[in-house]
Design an enzyme around this catalytic site. Sequence first.
Site, PDB file in Angstrom:
ATOM      1  N   LYS A 182       5.053-105.025 -19.937  1.00  0.00           N
ATOM      2  CA  LYS A 182       6.135-105.534 -20.216  1.00  0.00           C
ATOM      3  C   LYS A 182       6.326-105.312 -21.625  1.00  0.00           C
ATOM      4  O   LYS A 182       5.752-106.222 -22.443  1.00  0.00           O
ATOM      5  CB  LYS A 182       6.427-107.377 -19.910  1.00  0.00           C
ATOM      6  N   ARG A 187      16.464-102.535 -23.752  1.00  0.00           N
ATOM      7  CA  ARG A 187      16.295-102.162 -22.553  1.00  0.00           C
ATOM      8  C   ARG A 187      17.125-100.577 -22.873  1.00  0.00           C
ATOM      9  O   ARG A 187      18.163-100.984 -23.439  1.00  0.00           O
ATOM     10  CB  ARG A 187      16.998-102.829 -21.382  1.00  0.00           C
ATOM     11  N   ARG A 224      21.749-102.480 -22.680  1.00  0.00           N
ATOM     12  CA  ARG A 224      21.992-103.234 -21.530  1.00  0.00           C
ATOM     13  C   ARG A 224      23.341-103.720 -21.278  1.00  0.00           C
ATOM     14  O   ARG A 224      23.685-104.139 -20.393  1.00  0.00           O
ATOM     15  CB  ARG A 224      21.127-104.605 -21.617  1.00  0.00           C
ATOM     16  N   GLU A 227      12.459 -98.950 -21.713  1.00  0.00           N
ATOM     17  CA  GLU A 227      12.374 -99.648 -23.014  1.00  0.00           C
ATOM     18  C   GLU A 227      12.461 -98.889 -24.162  1.00  0.00           C
ATOM     19  O   GLU A 227      11.445 -98.150 -24.302  1.00  0.00           O
ATOM     20  CB  GLU A 227      11.444-100.631 -22.728  1.00  0.00           C
ATOM     21  N   PHE A 253      10.115 -96.132 -17.326  1.00  0.00           N
ATOM     22  CA  PHE A 253       9.653 -96.769 -16.065  1.00  0.00           C
ATOM     23  C   PHE A 253      10.519 -96.667 -14.928  1.00  0.00           C
ATOM     24  O   PHE A 253       9.974 -96.952 -13.900  1.00  0.00           O
ATOM     25  CB  PHE A 253       9.347 -98.297 -16.257  1.00  0.00           C
ATOM     26  N   ARG A 259      19.490-109.334 -10.242  1.00  0.00           N
ATOM     27  CA  ARG A 259      18.041-110.025 -10.480  1.00  0.00           C
ATOM     28  C   ARG A 259      17.408-110.693  -9.250  1.00  0.00           C
ATOM     29  O   ARG A 259      17.778-111.560  -8.859  1.00  0.00           O
ATOM     30  CB  ARG A 259      18.416-111.248 -11.332  1.00  0.00           C
ATOM     31  N   LYS A 280       8.877-110.575 -13.476  1.00  0.00           N
ATOM     32  CA  LYS A 280       8.354-110.493 -14.964  1.00  0.00           C
ATOM     33  C   LYS A 280       7.337-111.564 -15.120  1.00  0.00           C
ATOM     34  O   LYS A 280       7.705-112.768 -14.710  1.00  0.00           O
ATOM     35  CB  LYS A 280       9.320-110.685 -15.957  1.00  0.00           C
TER      36      LYS A 280
END
Length: 534
Positions: A236, A241, A256, A284, A323, A397, A403
């Site tokens: 992470k 982002r 984001r 990221e 990612f 989410r 995470k």
Amino acid sequence: MRWFAETAETIAATTSKLKKIAALSGYFNRIADDDLRAAATFLTGRPFPLHDVRTLNVGWSALGSALKEISGASDEAIHKVYLDRADLGEVAERLLSSGTVSALSPAQVLTRLEGLVGISNVAKKVRQLTELLRALTPMEAKYVIKMITSDLRIGLKEATVEEAIAVAFNQPADAVRRANMALGDIGETAVLARHGHLAHVSLRLFRPLKFMLAAPAGSEQEIFDNFTGPFFVEDKYDGIRGQLHIGPERSALFSRTLDEVSHQFPEIVESARSMESAMILDGEVVAWNDGQVLPFSLLQKRLGRNRPSDSLMMDIPVAFMIFDVLFANGRTLIDCPLDERKRLLDGMAWPAGLYLAPFRLVDKRIPLEPFFAEAEGRRNEGLMVKAADSPYAPGKRGMNWMKWKKALATLDVVVTGVEFGHGRRRGVLSDYTFAVQHEGTLLNIGKAYSGLTDKEILEMTAYFKEHTIRDFGRFRLVEPNVVIEVAFNGLQKSNRHESGYALRFPRIVRIRTDKRVSDIDSLDNVQKIDERKQ
Ligand code: AMP
């Protein structure tokens, strides 16, 4: 706009979702394509579609001036009505004269709003705004102002507008949702739905879509409890982002909030241009030097600037850790399972500045702690774990991504109360309330229900049954003998517990049989951690 305003009134007056959908779908069916496109967007509380970066830049002051001009009301009068109603739209409805006849359609209102975008001269802007408001009835003006101030406040969610579109044009709700997600444009979605063209919608370059988000995991146990099949583990990163759109002629990076931030990171966008295939990548942005992530505090120096100076770009280089891939070579990939998307990413060559974030597939129960330590060694803030078979769910989410952040600090605490768990843990005492010490007393600070193995929980259950002070059924006060070490993700002041603090995502690291109650942390320590905010 009369029908629009009347529909908005009907929606505001009911709490029934079905009635809202009925009112909306009836309205959508009555209006022409141009009006449908504008009205559906307006109903989500925006003048322009989500993907559209234009802003009106019309604030309270310009609206107040326009209202004053039209109504002749004094500053105080406007202020008073505003205080009274706390909604500029409602103020307008009260101040404007009811003599106006409804004349403008939603499409015409949209054209006028578009006309406001480029005007930087304040007086001119107020003049045009005044003209627009003058042409509206008080009720219409109310909703146009509410929309301009991005707050319709009629109890209407975008998802309900999507459902109403589906009902109005007899289309599957899922197809409407998908098209809206891909296009970032509910107005266009509505028109496509009416004409039965939803099936052809695909992601489009330079139209950012919402990011998929992760649910927090408190422990390894929680991760294994959550994922039934294989999952990917990756670092992470502590950056920001980004969604990188790579086209044949240009590339662009979106944040984001779906704002374009290409100018802030020119090296990433430039580097992406050398790619041959059109793509939308999720990743990221990190500060990066010599193959290493740099602390977030350095990246921060690159944020919020229009264009970094050459020396800043030299001092703090950035990289894009990729990612995910959402679109490639004309194919929308968000419905493909993650392992397919990862395979595609893995097979590509990337120019300097774009790096594939390393990932590992976990398909059996193995300790994840070592990965955590490795991530930490690479200066990353924890792990991301993602179900291998999961689609990309924009804006969600969900539990397909978790995470797991590093604990900030751990506290040694004593268990004061225990409770029977849920599901599999129904018959055992698995939820523990715990306390820190303060001047000879114990003050509760949190409750944790994860981190121990099944065997430990069984042993603890037997122990606590023997050492119960008071049995309340589900909950038992127990002798404060058992010291546990808890990790947590944050600390906040709270009245929930006697200590005046609450821990975020507390979890048990281990039972400290080597410690006695007199060894546990004190409230002073907690205060120190809070001050350090670490
Ligand atoms: P949080 O900000 O704590 O909600 O964590 C989610 C954020 O972690 C995402 O929005 C990303 O900005 C960031 N992130 C860092 N590394 C990854 C990764 N490998 N996969 C997904 N998100 C990541």
